[in-house]
Design a protein around this motif. Structure first.
Motif, PDB file in Angstrom:
ATOM      1  N   VAL A 114      10.902 -53.179  36.734  1.00 22.14           N
ATOM      2  CA  VAL A 114      11.804 -52.534  37.688  1.00 22.14           C
ATOM      3  C   VAL A 114      11.675 -51.013  37.702  1.00 22.14           C
ATOM      4  O   VAL A 114      12.311 -50.344  38.503  1.00 22.14           O
ATOM      5  CB  VAL A 114      13.281 -52.927  37.445  1.00 22.14           C
ATOM      6  N   ASP A 115      10.837 -50.460  36.823  1.00 19.41           N
ATOM      7  CA  ASP A 115      10.660 -49.010  36.799  1.00 19.41           C
ATOM      8  C   ASP A 115      10.048 -48.541  38.113  1.00 19.41           C
ATOM      9  O   ASP A 115       9.152 -49.182  38.659  1.00 19.41           O
ATOM     10  CB  ASP A 115       9.751 -48.585  35.643  1.00 19.41           C
ATOM     11  N   LEU A 116      10.535 -47.404  38.605  1.00 17.48           N
ATOM     12  CA  LEU A 116      10.028 -46.861  39.865  1.00 17.48           C
ATOM     13  C   LEU A 116       8.821 -45.952  39.648  1.00 17.48           C
ATOM     14  O   LEU A 116       8.133 -45.592  40.594  1.00 17.48           O
ATOM     15  CB  LEU A 116      11.142 -46.089  40.582  1.00 17.48           C
ATOM     16  N   ALA A 117       8.578 -45.567  38.402  1.00 16.36           N
ATOM     17  CA  ALA A 117       7.438 -44.710  38.062  1.00 16.36           C
ATOM     18  C   ALA A 117       6.521 -45.471  37.112  1.00 16.36           C
ATOM     19  O   ALA A 117       6.915 -46.460  36.512  1.00 16.36           O
ATOM     20  CB  ALA A 117       7.930 -43.426  37.407  1.00 16.36           C
ATOM     21  N   ARG A 118       5.316 -44.984  36.989  1.00 15.46           N
ATOM     22  CA  ARG A 118       4.345 -45.581  36.062  1.00 15.46           C
ATOM     23  C   ARG A 118       3.802 -44.486  35.162  1.00 15.46           C
ATOM     24  O   ARG A 118       3.606 -43.355  35.582  1.00 15.46           O
ATOM     25  CB  ARG A 118       3.198 -46.229  36.811  1.00 15.46           C
ATOM     26  N   LEU A 119       3.533 -44.863  33.932  1.00 14.90           N
ATOM     27  CA  LEU A 119       2.918 -43.925  33.003  1.00 14.90           C
ATOM     28  C   LEU A 119       1.443 -43.776  33.331  1.00 14.90           C
ATOM     29  O   LEU A 119       0.764 -44.755  33.636  1.00 14.90           O
ATOM     30  CB  LEU A 119       3.037 -44.425  31.569  1.00 14.90           C
ATOM     31  N   GLU A 120       0.959 -42.578  33.243  1.00 14.14           N
ATOM     32  CA  GLU A 120      -0.458 -42.314  33.413  1.00 14.14           C
ATOM     33  C   GLU A 120      -1.166 -42.777  32.145  1.00 14.14           C
ATOM     34  O   GLU A 120      -0.728 -42.467  31.039  1.00 14.14           O
ATOM     35  CB  GLU A 120      -0.670 -40.808  33.606  1.00 14.14           C
ATOM     36  N   ASP A 121      -2.233 -43.530  32.302  1.00 13.82           N
ATOM     37  CA  ASP A 121      -3.024 -43.947  31.146  1.00 13.82           C
ATOM     38  C   ASP A 121      -3.999 -42.830  30.837  1.00 13.82           C
ATOM     39  O   ASP A 121      -5.014 -42.664  31.516  1.00 13.82           O
ATOM     40  CB  ASP A 121      -3.758 -45.253  31.426  1.00 13.82           C
ATOM     41  N   ARG A 122      -3.677 -42.036  29.857  1.00  8.44           N
ATOM     42  CA  ARG A 122      -4.505 -40.877  29.527  1.00  8.44           C
ATOM     43  C   ARG A 122      -5.862 -41.269  28.954  1.00  8.44           C
ATOM     44  O   ARG A 122      -6.762 -40.455  28.871  1.00  8.44           O
ATOM     45  CB  ARG A 122      -3.754 -39.955  28.577  1.00  8.44           C
ATOM     46  N   ARG A 123      -6.005 -42.516  28.558  1.00  7.81           N
ATOM     47  CA  ARG A 123      -7.312 -42.983  28.076  1.00  7.81           C
ATOM     48  C   ARG A 123      -8.229 -43.338  29.236  1.00  7.81           C
ATOM     49  O   ARG A 123      -9.411 -43.524  29.060  1.00  7.81           O
ATOM     50  CB  ARG A 123      -7.127 -44.191  27.161  1.00  7.81           C
ATOM     51  N   ASP A 124      -7.663 -43.434  30.443  1.00 13.07           N
ATOM     52  CA  ASP A 124      -8.459 -43.742  31.627  1.00 13.07           C
ATOM     53  C   ASP A 124      -8.948 -42.429  32.247  1.00 13.07           C
ATOM     54  O   ASP A 124      -8.602 -42.056  33.356  1.00 13.07           O
ATOM     55  CB  ASP A 124      -7.625 -44.542  32.626  1.00 13.07           C
ATOM     56  N   HIS A 125      -9.722 -41.729  31.497  1.00 13.59           N
ATOM     57  CA  HIS A 125     -10.256 -40.431  31.905  1.00 13.59           C
ATOM     58  C   HIS A 125     -11.769 -40.519  31.824  1.00 13.59           C
ATOM     59  O   HIS A 125     -12.326 -41.224  30.973  1.00 13.59           O
ATOM     60  CB  HIS A 125      -9.704 -39.349  30.954  1.00 13.59           C
TER      61      HIS A 125
END
Length: 133
Positions: A114-125
Motif C-alpha cells: 500500500v506504500d505510495l513510494a518505492r525505495l530506490e535500489d542503490r545496488r541497481d547502478h
C-alpha cells in the motif's frame, strides 16, 4: 433507545484503526514534508513501511507495535518540549494522536503493497553491473 445509542457508540469505537484510511492521511498531512520521499530528517522516513519500522538515527525503532507508551513516535507528537515536538509547526489534534496511539497499540498493522513510494535500489547502478562488450 438509550441502549441502541450505546451499542452504536461502542461499536464505532471498537473498530480497528486502518492504516490506509486512518493513519496514512495523518502522515501525509503532517509528516511527509520532513519524513517522506524528498527529505528524511533525523533519518526517519514514514512513507515506506520497511523504513518507518526501522526508525530514525538516534531513536530506532520509532514505532513499537502494541506499545504506544514506549514508542518514540508517540513521545514526539505528545511532548511538551518545544525542541522535540513534532510536527514542529503545530501539534496534532487530540483525535489524530488518539488514532496513532490506538493504531500502535493494536499492533501497527501496515499492509504490504500500500506504500505510495518505492525505495530506490542503490545496488541497481551501472557500476555494480557486469561488464559487457
Amino acid at each position: 433507545m438509550r441502549s441502541l445509542c450505546f451499542l452504536l457508540t461502542t461499536s464505532a469505537v471498537a473498530a480497528p484503526v486502518d492504516f490506509v484510511r486512518d493513519v496514512r492521511p495523518i502522515f501525509e498531512t503532517h509528516c511527509y514534508e520532513c519524513h517522506g520521499e524528498k527529505k528524511q530528517k533525523s533519518g526517519l522516513r514514514l512513507d515506506i513501511k520497511s523504513e518507518a519500522f526501522k526508525g530514525g538515527d538516534n531513536h530506532a525503532p520509532d514505532i513499537i507495535a502494541k506499545n504506544a507508551k514506549d514508542s518514540p513516535l508517540i513521545h514526539f507528537i505528545t511532548t511538551d518540549d518545544e525542541d522535540e515536538l513534532m510536527p514542529p509547526k503545530g501539534k496534532l489534534s487530540a483525535d489524530e494522536i488518539a488514532t496513532l496511539t490506538a493504531w500502535i497499540n493494536e499492533g501497527a498493522a501496515w499492509p504490504d503493497g500500500v506504500d505510495l513510494a518505492r525505495l530506490e535500489d542503490r545496488r541497481d547502478h551501472w557500476s555494480f553491473k557486469p561488464l559487457t562488450k
